[in-house]
Design a protein around this motif. Structure first.
Motif, mmCIF file in Angstrom:
data_model
loop_
_atom_site.group_PDB
_atom_site.id
_atom_site.type_symbol
_atom_site.label_atom_id
_atom_site.label_comp_id
_atom_site.label_asym_id
_atom_site.label_seq_id
_atom_site.Cartn_x
_atom_site.Cartn_y
_atom_site.Cartn_z
ATOM 1 N N GLU A 133 0.897 -1.549 -0.214
ATOM 2 C CA GLU A 133 0.054 -0.254 0.287
ATOM 3 C C GLU A 133 1.070 1.504 0.038
ATOM 4 N N SER A 134 0.924 1.701 -1.329
ATOM 5 C CA SER A 134 1.772 2.554 -1.514
ATOM 6 C C SER A 134 1.622 3.855 -1.854
ATOM 7 N N ILE A 135 2.048 5.951 -1.540
ATOM 8 C CA ILE A 135 1.683 6.909 -1.953
ATOM 9 C C ILE A 135 2.547 7.022 -3.350
ATOM 10 N N PHE A 136 2.778 7.304 -4.517
ATOM 11 C CA PHE A 136 3.692 7.784 -4.645
ATOM 12 C C PHE A 136 3.788 9.460 -5.430
ATOM 13 N N LEU A 137 3.994 10.189 -4.663
ATOM 14 C CA LEU A 137 3.831 12.409 -5.349
ATOM 15 C C LEU A 137 4.503 12.312 -6.551
ATOM 16 N N LYS A 138 3.967 13.006 -7.118
ATOM 17 C CA LYS A 138 4.845 13.920 -8.018
ATOM 18 C C LYS A 138 6.349 14.514 -7.764
ATOM 19 N N GLY A 139 7.625 14.642 -8.171
ATOM 20 C CA GLY A 139 8.724 15.702 -8.314
ATOM 21 C C GLY A 139 8.697 17.093 -9.243
ATOM 22 N N ASN A 140 9.131 17.384 -8.792
ATOM 23 C CA ASN A 140 9.621 18.212 -10.749
ATOM 24 C C ASN A 140 10.536 17.710 -11.665
ATOM 25 N N HIS A 141 11.788 16.474 -11.312
ATOM 26 C CA HIS A 141 12.288 16.009 -12.361
ATOM 27 C C HIS A 141 11.085 15.044 -12.585
ATOM 28 N N GLU A 142 10.100 14.191 -12.635
ATOM 29 C CA GLU A 142 9.693 13.761 -13.208
ATOM 30 C C GLU A 142 8.491 14.048 -14.208
ATOM 31 N N THR A 143 8.112 15.987 -13.986
ATOM 32 C CA THR A 143 7.701 16.629 -15.254
ATOM 33 C C THR A 143 8.722 16.629 -16.307
ATOM 34 N N PHE A 144 9.801 16.127 -16.652
ATOM 35 C CA PHE A 144 10.842 16.562 -17.339
ATOM 36 C C PHE A 144 10.910 15.083 -18.884
ATOM 37 N N VAL A 145 10.185 14.192 -18.554
ATOM 38 C CA VAL A 145 10.088 13.481 -19.198
ATOM 39 C C VAL A 145 8.901 14.106 -20.074
ATOM 40 N N SER A 146 8.208 13.515 -19.104
ATOM 41 C CA SER A 146 7.301 13.562 -20.597
ATOM 42 C C SER A 146 6.701 15.470 -21.518
ATOM 43 N N ALA A 147 7.831 15.893 -20.548
ATOM 44 C CA ALA A 147 8.212 17.445 -21.411
ATOM 45 C C ALA A 147 8.910 17.348 -22.594
ATOM 46 N N PHE A 148 10.535 16.310 -22.438
ATOM 47 C CA PHE A 148 11.008 15.379 -23.361
ATOM 48 C C PHE A 148 10.570 14.724 -24.309
ATOM 49 N N LEU A 149 9.389 14.177 -24.187
ATOM 50 C CA LEU A 149 8.897 13.209 -25.311
ATOM 51 C C LEU A 149 7.717 13.959 -26.021
ATOM 52 N N GLN A 150 6.967 14.840 -25.395
ATOM 53 C CA GLN A 150 6.200 15.988 -26.355
ATOM 54 C C GLN A 150 6.716 17.034 -27.166
ATOM 55 N N ASP A 151 8.448 17.559 -26.684
ATOM 56 C CA ASP A 151 9.302 18.854 -26.799
ATOM 57 C C ASP A 151 10.552 18.330 -26.807
ATOM 58 N N PRO A 152 11.200 17.975 -27.866
ATOM 59 C CA PRO A 152 12.534 17.410 -27.537
ATOM 60 C C PRO A 152 13.390 18.693 -27.427
ATOM 61 N N MET A 153 13.211 19.711 -27.600
ATOM 62 C CA MET A 153 13.357 21.037 -27.591
ATOM 63 C C MET A 153 14.164 20.712 -25.725
ATOM 64 N N THR A 175 25.069 12.868 -26.415
ATOM 65 C CA THR A 175 26.547 13.129 -26.282
ATOM 66 C C THR A 175 26.432 14.295 -24.837
ATOM 67 N N LEU A 176 26.839 15.501 -24.717
ATOM 68 C CA LEU A 176 27.084 16.245 -23.880
ATOM 69 C C LEU A 176 26.454 17.569 -24.253
ATOM 70 N N GLN A 177 26.711 17.902 -26.138
ATOM 71 C CA GLN A 177 26.134 18.892 -26.316
ATOM 72 C C GLN A 177 25.076 18.622 -27.556
ATOM 73 N N PRO A 178 23.682 17.624 -27.576
ATOM 74 C CA PRO A 178 23.606 17.462 -28.756
ATOM 75 C C PRO A 178 22.529 18.212 -29.158
ATOM 76 N N ASP A 179 22.809 17.971 -30.729
ATOM 77 C CA ASP A 179 21.879 19.249 -31.577
ATOM 78 C C ASP A 179 20.719 19.339 -31.673
ATOM 79 N N ILE A 180 19.985 20.241 -32.816
ATOM 80 C CA ILE A 180 18.650 19.637 -32.281
ATOM 81 C C ILE A 180 18.326 18.209 -33.688
ATOM 82 N N GLN A 181 18.977 17.483 -34.214
ATOM 83 C CA GLN A 181 18.246 16.329 -35.162
ATOM 84 C C GLN A 181 18.797 14.918 -34.120
#
Length: 205
Positions: A30-50, A72-78
C-alpha cells in the motif's frame, strides 16, 4: 502505508532501476507516489525534444543513459529529436503508466505530503500544481500554521529540518548518499536515514 515524495529519476546512473523497484512496490505494498519536479521532464521531453535543454541541467542525460541511450554532452537539434523517438520506444509501458499516475499531493489526517511545498494562505484544494513541485522561498520562509502540517522534500538540507508547521526530509541523497525517511504515528515523528542516524522528535500537526 508508504508515501514517496517524488524525484525518483535524474542525477545518478540508475533511474531505470529505481523505477523498476517502485513499480514492483506499487504492485505489492500500500503506497502513495507523489510527483516531483524531475518527473515532469519526461513528458515534457517526449512532447518537445527541445525540453532537453532544461532536463539536461537536472540530470536528464544520466536518466537517458540508464535506459541504454547514449546522448552526447551537447546534443544538437537532430540528436534531441532522435533521442526523444528512441526514449519513447525504450521507456517500458509500466514505467510510463507509473509516471502518469503520480499524484501532486496526499493528505492523511492532519498531515499533508507534497514534493516541494504549498503557497501560503491558499487552500490546499486551490493550489497550483507547479507550486507543489517547485516552490521554495515563499513556502520555506512562512512561519505561521498551514492548513495541515506539511511533510516535504525538494530543498536539500544537511539534517532533517523540523519546524512547527512543516518537516523537510530531503537530505540530498544524490550528493550525500543519505536517503532519509520518517515514521509518523499521531504527533510522533521518528527519523530513519541511510546513515543509520536515529532521532526521536515531536511535531505538532
Amino acid at each position: 502505508m508508504l508515501v514517496f515524495l517524488g524525484d525518483y529519476i535524474d542525477r545518478g546512473p540508475s533511474s531505470k532501476e529505481v523505477l523498476d523497484i517502485l513499480v514492483r512496490c506499487k504492485a505489492n505494498i500500500e503506497s502513495i507516489f507523489l510527483k516531483g519536479n524531475h518527473e515532469t521532464f519526461v513528458s515534457a521531453f517526449l512532447q518537445d525534444p527541445m525540453a532537453l535543454d532544461s532536463w539536461r541541467t537536472c540530470g536528464g542525460l544520466e536518466t537517458l543513459h540508464s535506459y541504454g541511450l547514449r546522448p552526447t554532452l551537447q546534443p544538437d537539434i537532430q540528436e534531441r529529436i532522435d533521442l526523444a523517438v528512441q526514449f519513447a520506444t525504450t521507456l517500458p509501458d509500466d514505467h510510463r503508466a507509473f509516471l502518469d499516475s503520480l499524484q501532486p499531493w496526499f493528505q492523511c489526517g492532519d498531515v499533508l505530503f507534497v514534493h516541494a511545498g504549498i503557497r501560503p494562505n491558499i487552500p490546499i484544494a486551490h493550489q497550483d500544481e507547479s507550486d507543489f513541485l517547485w516552490i521554495r522561498e515563499e513556502f520555506l520562509n512562512f512561519t505561521a500554521p498551514f492548513e495541515a502540517f506539511v511533510v516535504h522534500g525538494h530543498t536539500p538540507v544537511r539534517v532533517t529540518d523540523v519546524r512547527t508547521n512543516r518537516l523537510n526530509i530531503d537530505t540530498g541523497a544524490f550528493v550525500t548518499g543519505r536517503l532519509t525517511c520518517v515514521a509518523i504515528e499521531g504527533s510522533a515523528v521518528r527519523q530513519i536515514s541511510g546513515a543509520a542516524s536515529h532521532v526521536d522528535t515531536h511535531a505538532t500537526p
